[in-house]
Scaffold this motif. Structure first.
Motif, PDB file in Angstrom:
ATOM      1  N   ILE A  50       0.837  -1.200   0.000  1.00 42.92           N
ATOM      2  CA  ILE A  50       0.000   0.000   0.000  1.00 42.92           C
ATOM      3  C   ILE A  50       0.871   1.249   0.000  1.00 42.92           C
ATOM      4  CG2 ILE A  50      -2.010  -1.016   1.143  1.00 42.92           C
ATOM      5  CD1 ILE A  50      -0.517   0.788   3.586  1.00 42.92           C
ATOM      6  N   ASN A  51       0.276   2.352  -0.434  1.00 44.19           N
ATOM      7  CA  ASN A  51       0.920   3.660  -0.342  1.00 44.19           C
ATOM      8  C   ASN A  51       0.350   4.387   0.872  1.00 44.19           C
ATOM      9  OD1 ASN A  51       2.486   3.456  -2.745  1.00 44.19           O
ATOM     10  ND2 ASN A  51       0.646   3.875  -3.938  1.00 44.19           N
ATOM     11  N   ILE A  52       1.216   4.733   1.804  1.00 49.35           N
ATOM     12  CA  ILE A  52       0.797   5.468   2.989  1.00 49.35           C
ATOM     13  C   ILE A  52       0.755   6.967   2.697  1.00 49.35           C
ATOM     14  CG2 ILE A  52       1.610   6.166   5.290  1.00 49.35           C
ATOM     15  CD1 ILE A  52       2.439   3.246   5.711  1.00 49.35           C
ATOM     16  N   SER A  53       1.733   7.424   1.941  1.00 55.09           N
ATOM     17  CA  SER A  53       1.826   8.826   1.528  1.00 55.09           C
ATOM     18  C   SER A  53       2.488   8.823   0.158  1.00 55.09           C
ATOM     19  CB  SER A  53       2.653   9.625   2.544  1.00 55.09           C
ATOM     20  OG  SER A  53       4.038   9.387   2.340  1.00 55.09           O
ATOM     21  N   PRO A  54       2.669   9.976  -0.466  1.00 53.94           N
ATOM     22  CA  PRO A  54       3.357   9.988  -1.762  1.00 53.94           C
ATOM     23  C   PRO A  54       4.773   9.416  -1.709  1.00 53.94           C
ATOM     24  CG  PRO A  54       2.173  12.046  -1.451  1.00 53.94           C
ATOM     25  CD  PRO A  54       2.074  11.302  -0.150  1.00 53.94           C
ATOM     26  N   VAL A  55       5.393   9.378  -0.524  1.00 48.41           N
ATOM     27  CA  VAL A  55       6.786   8.916  -0.425  1.00 48.41           C
ATOM     28  C   VAL A  55       6.970   7.705   0.483  1.00 48.41           C
ATOM     29  CG1 VAL A  55       7.791  11.158  -0.993  1.00 48.41           C
ATOM     30  CG2 VAL A  55       7.265  10.618   1.390  1.00 48.41           C
ATOM     31  N   VAL A  56       5.965   7.322   1.244  1.00 46.36           N
ATOM     32  CA  VAL A  56       6.100   6.210   2.189  1.00 46.36           C
ATOM     33  C   VAL A  56       5.163   5.081   1.782  1.00 46.36           C
ATOM     34  CG1 VAL A  56       6.008   5.477   4.592  1.00 46.36           C
ATOM     35  CG2 VAL A  56       6.623   7.835   4.038  1.00 46.36           C
ATOM     36  N   GLN A  57       5.716   3.879   1.711  1.00 43.55           N
ATOM     37  CA  GLN A  57       4.932   2.693   1.373  1.00 43.55           C
ATOM     38  C   GLN A  57       5.029   1.670   2.505  1.00 43.55           C
ATOM     39  OE1 GLN A  57       7.376   2.330  -2.272  1.00 43.55           O
ATOM     40  NE2 GLN A  57       5.422   2.076  -3.352  1.00 43.55           N
ATOM     41  N   ALA A  58       4.274   0.607   2.390  1.00 45.63           N
ATOM     42  CA  ALA A  58       4.350  -0.460   3.379  1.00 45.63           C
ATOM     43  C   ALA A  58       3.852  -1.758   2.767  1.00 45.63           C
ATOM     44  CB  ALA A  58       3.529  -0.119   4.619  1.00 45.63           C
ATOM     45  N   ARG A  59       4.277  -2.857   3.351  1.00 48.08           N
ATOM     46  CA  ARG A  59       3.721  -4.170   3.035  1.00 48.08           C
ATOM     47  C   ARG A  59       2.943  -4.635   4.260  1.00 48.08           C
ATOM     48  NH1 ARG A  59       7.030  -8.362  -0.491  1.00 48.08           N
ATOM     49  NH2 ARG A  59       6.301  -6.780  -1.981  1.00 48.08           N
ATOM     50  N   LEU A  60       1.684  -4.957   4.066  1.00 48.42           N
ATOM     51  CA  LEU A  60       0.811  -5.397   5.154  1.00 48.42           C
ATOM     52  C   LEU A  60       0.707  -6.917   5.164  1.00 48.42           C
ATOM     53  CD1 LEU A  60       0.103  -2.391   5.139  1.00 48.42           C
ATOM     54  CD2 LEU A  60      -2.292  -3.010   5.402  1.00 48.42           C
TER      55      LEU A  60
END
Length: 322
Positions: A50-60
């Motif tokens: 997922i994209n948390i913000s334009p510059v921060v992502q994550a794998r859930l």
């Protein structure tokens, strides 16, 4: 005579990373990126990006549910890699998160913070805080706000944990201090944090160290590479929580703390001092120390099938499932 195709070296921190004068960055360690899985064959854990913000992502990561309405502890996880390598999307981290998610039955948000040298510190700390704020924001009802379904359906926001290994353990320490000073959205509280083989260093020798060993140690060079503008250099409070101007450890923003160390890890002595300092600080919480005999830095991620690795992962899982 050198070939015209030979690049000029700017920084050589082999066997980890090289930077060339043309701006090219060559990462020499780490595992390849792998895609998320609808259901991991070995553990049954599902994952997605997922994209948390334009510059921060994550794998859930979502473990196999026994009840479609099941509420789970939430772990916001920060990977290791010296602030300049590895990834939430790498093979080693995917394998580790699948095992930890299955063992703990926790919903995991593995944060893809930006790396140095392209994004020097304190960028990784800021990205990590943004990710935690995003998780907490799911308790707020705000018109037009997009929420992640796994969190809205399965997160128990009374059981929020943060955890990390190596550089990620260092991030956890700094995140907990910030959480103790700044409220999270919806006044969400962090129940506990684990620091596994955390990266702490400084200019003054401890125990059997010498000044020469301190100055020549890889971590001294590394810190100045990933955070060249750090006030105080290697004695910046973010890497050295024991300096006089460091924030008091009594301000750690959680109720439970678990610090995991390995006997043959050069960082272990400072990890032990960290636990002792937390106990002396007046912090109003429970701190536990686990030191694994005969093992090295982050052994449980590199080879999770070893018996001692399995034991440590079970200990971490037990901590975040309470």
């Amino acid at each position: 005579m050198a070939s015209n195709t030979t690049k000029e070296m700017l920084v050589d921190l082999s066997p980890v990373i090289k930077v060339y004068k043309d701006g090219t960055v060559e990462r020499l360690f780490g595992s390849p990126h792998v895609p998320p899985s609808p259901e991991d064959a070995a553990t049954g854990v599902s994952s997605k990006d997922i994209n948390i913000s334009p510059v921060v992502q994550a794998r859930l990561y979502l473990p196999k549910l026994t009840d479609p309405h099941q509420k789970l502890s939430v772990l916001v996880y920060y990977h290791g890699g010296g602030f300049c390598g590895e990834s939430a999307f790498s093979f080693l981290d995917q394998r580790y998160m699948n095992i930890l998610g299955a063992e703990s039955k926790a919903l995991i948000v593995s944060v893809e913070y930006r790396l140095a040298p392209e994004h020097p510190l304190p960028v990784a700390y800021e990205d990590s805080w943004i990710a935690l704020q995003w998780v907490a924001s799911h308790v707020i009802e705000k018109p037009g706000m997009q929420k992640e379904q796994w969190l809205t359906e399965h997160a128990d926001f009374g059981k929020i944990y943060v955890g990390g290994d190596s550089a990620g353990g260092n991030i956890v320490h700094n995140i907990l201090l910030r959480a103790g000073a700044e409220p999270l959205p919806g006044d969400v509280k962090i129940l506990g944090g684990f620091l596994s083989h955390p990266s702490f260093w400084g200019s003054k020798p401890i125990e059997s160290e010498t000044i020469e060993e301190i100055e020549q140690n890889f971590l001294s060079k590394f810190w100045l590479f990933v955070y060249p503008s750090a006030p105080g250099g290697i004695d910046n409070p973010m890497i050295n929580p024991f300096v006089d101007d460091a924030p008091s450890l009594s301000g750690l923003g959680c109720k439970r703390l678990l610090v995991c160390l390995a006997e043959k890890d050069p960082l272990t002595s400072r990890g032990i001092i960290y636990v002792e300092s937390v106990k002396k600080s007046g912090w109003n919480g429970e701190v536990e120390l686990v030191e694994v005999e005969g093992e090295v830095h982050c052994f449980h991620i590199l080879d999770p099938e070893k018996d001692k690795a399995k034991d440590l992962i079970k200990r971490l899982a037990s901590f975040i499932s309470q």
